[in-house]
Scaffold this motif. Structure first.
Motif, short mmCIF file in Angstrom:
data_model
loop_
_atom_site.label_atom_id
_atom_site.label_comp_id
_atom_site.label_asym_id
_atom_site.label_seq_id
_atom_site.Cartn_x
_atom_site.Cartn_y
_atom_site.Cartn_z
N THR A 1 18.00 21.46 26.90
CA THR A 1 18.47 21.99 25.61
C THR A 1 19.92 21.62 25.34
N TRP A 2 20.66 21.30 26.37
CA TRP A 2 22.08 21.04 26.22
C TRP A 2 22.42 19.58 25.92
N ALA A 3 21.49 18.66 26.07
CA ALA A 3 21.78 17.23 25.97
C ALA A 3 22.30 16.84 24.59
N GLU A 4 21.64 17.32 23.54
CA GLU A 4 22.09 16.97 22.19
C GLU A 4 23.48 17.52 21.90
N GLU A 5 23.76 18.70 22.41
CA GLU A 5 25.09 19.28 22.21
C GLU A 5 26.17 18.44 22.89
N VAL A 6 25.91 18.02 24.11
CA VAL A 6 26.88 17.20 24.84
C VAL A 6 27.10 15.88 24.12
N ILE A 7 26.04 15.26 23.65
CA ILE A 7 26.17 13.98 22.94
C ILE A 7 26.99 14.17 21.67
N ARG A 8 26.76 15.26 20.95
CA ARG A 8 27.53 15.54 19.73
C ARG A 8 29.02 15.68 20.06
N TYR A 9 29.34 16.39 21.12
CA TYR A 9 30.74 16.58 21.50
C TYR A 9 31.37 15.29 21.98
N ILE A 10 30.62 14.48 22.68
CA ILE A 10 31.12 13.17 23.11
C ILE A 10 31.44 12.31 21.89
N MET A 11 30.58 12.34 20.89
CA MET A 11 30.82 11.54 19.69
C MET A 11 32.07 12.01 18.93
N ILE A 12 32.34 13.30 18.96
CA ILE A 12 33.57 13.81 18.34
C ILE A 12 34.78 13.22 19.04
N TRP A 13 34.77 13.23 20.37
CA TRP A 13 35.89 12.66 21.12
C TRP A 13 36.03 11.16 20.86
N PHE B 1 33.99 4.97 28.80
CA PHE B 1 33.30 5.94 29.64
C PHE B 1 32.44 6.88 28.80
N LEU B 2 33.00 7.38 27.70
CA LEU B 2 32.25 8.31 26.86
C LEU B 2 31.04 7.64 26.20
N LEU B 3 31.21 6.40 25.76
CA LEU B 3 30.07 5.68 25.18
C LEU B 3 28.96 5.46 26.21
N LEU B 4 29.35 5.09 27.41
CA LEU B 4 28.37 4.91 28.48
C LEU B 4 27.66 6.22 28.80
N ALA B 5 28.43 7.30 28.91
CA ALA B 5 27.84 8.60 29.22
C ALA B 5 26.88 9.04 28.12
N ALA B 6 27.29 8.87 26.86
CA ALA B 6 26.42 9.26 25.75
C ALA B 6 25.15 8.42 25.72
N THR B 7 25.27 7.13 25.99
CA THR B 7 24.11 6.25 25.99
C THR B 7 23.13 6.63 27.09
N ILE B 8 23.63 6.85 28.28
CA ILE B 8 22.77 7.24 29.41
C ILE B 8 22.11 8.58 29.13
N LEU B 9 22.88 9.53 28.65
CA LEU B 9 22.34 10.85 28.37
C LEU B 9 21.30 10.81 27.26
N LEU B 10 21.57 10.05 26.22
CA LEU B 10 20.61 9.94 25.12
C LEU B 10 19.32 9.26 25.58
N PHE B 11 19.46 8.20 26.33
CA PHE B 11 18.28 7.48 26.85
C PHE B 11 17.44 8.40 27.74
N THR B 12 18.12 9.10 28.63
CA THR B 12 17.42 10.03 29.52
C THR B 12 16.73 11.14 28.74
N ASN B 13 17.41 11.65 27.73
CA ASN B 13 16.85 12.71 26.91
C ASN B 13 15.60 12.24 26.17
N VAL B 14 15.63 11.04 25.64
CA VAL B 14 14.47 10.49 24.93
C VAL B 14 13.29 10.32 25.88
N ILE B 15 13.55 9.78 27.05
CA ILE B 15 12.48 9.60 28.05
C ILE B 15 11.89 10.95 28.43
N LEU B 16 12.75 11.92 28.72
CA LEU B 16 12.27 13.25 29.10
C LEU B 16 11.46 13.90 27.98
N ARG B 17 11.90 13.70 26.75
CA ARG B 17 11.22 14.34 25.63
C ARG B 17 9.86 13.71 25.35
#
Length: 166
Positions: free
Chosen positions: A39-51, A15-31
């Motif tokens: 502004t919060w997307a990179e922070e969430v991805i970092r915390y997901i990777m810690i878990w 679940f966390l890998l899927l969430a991080a992948t979707i969030l990262l992909f969306t963030n790249v497209i938006l950027r």
């Protein structure tokens, strides 16, 4: 109990890998397409990777995937090999229990100081608690591995060595 733990670990990681992948992909497209990203997307991805790292450590212990230096174990006689494997697993379990204790202490400090994340203003204990949870799971897995080694039960598909040859 083991099956429940396996499903929890693997389900959470998936679940966390899927969430991080979707969030990262969306963030790249938006950027890069819209020149605007949250502004919060990179922070969430970092915390997901810690878990993922700490829960994944337990999965690695279960499947004997952690890096180890086994030159002495590989060249030792069978009974010494078994003893060295058990000793390594027990020392690793002890180390993980120590990390669990200090991770808990650190998490309690973060709770008591009410630290918040910079972008989300989320309680930081939610991130820090991954350390004692993951370390505790690893300690349990190392203990199980030591028990399997001691009782010559390393013959499942997920296990590294077939102890029946010892």
């Amino acid at each position: 109990m083991n099956k429940v733990l396996v499903r929890f670990e693997e389900g959470l990681i998936a679940f966390l890998l899927l969430a991080a992948t979707i969030l990262l992909f969306t963030n790249v497209i938006l950027r890069y397409v819209f020149s605007n990203s949250p502004t919060w997307a990179e922070e969430v991805i970092r915390y997901i990777m810690i878990w993922i790292t700490f829960i994944g450590g337990s999965v690695c212990v279960r499947n004997y995937l952690h890096v180890g230096i086994d030159i002495f174990v590989s060249n030792a006689p069978p009974k010494i090999k078994k003893l060295l494997m058990m000793l390594a697993e027990l020392v690793s379990a002890l180390f993980c229990f120590i990390i669990t204790y200090y991770g808990y202490e650190n998490t309690m400090l973060v709770i008591n100081t009410s630290q918040k994340s910079p972008a989300l203003y989320m309680p930081m204990w939610f991130v820090y608690i991954a350390i004692p949870i993951g370390s505790f799971l690893m300690a349990i897995r190392f203990g199980i591995n030591a028990w399997k080694t001691a009782t010559d039960r390393l013959d499942d598909n997920n296990d590294k060595l077939d102890m029946s040859t010892l």
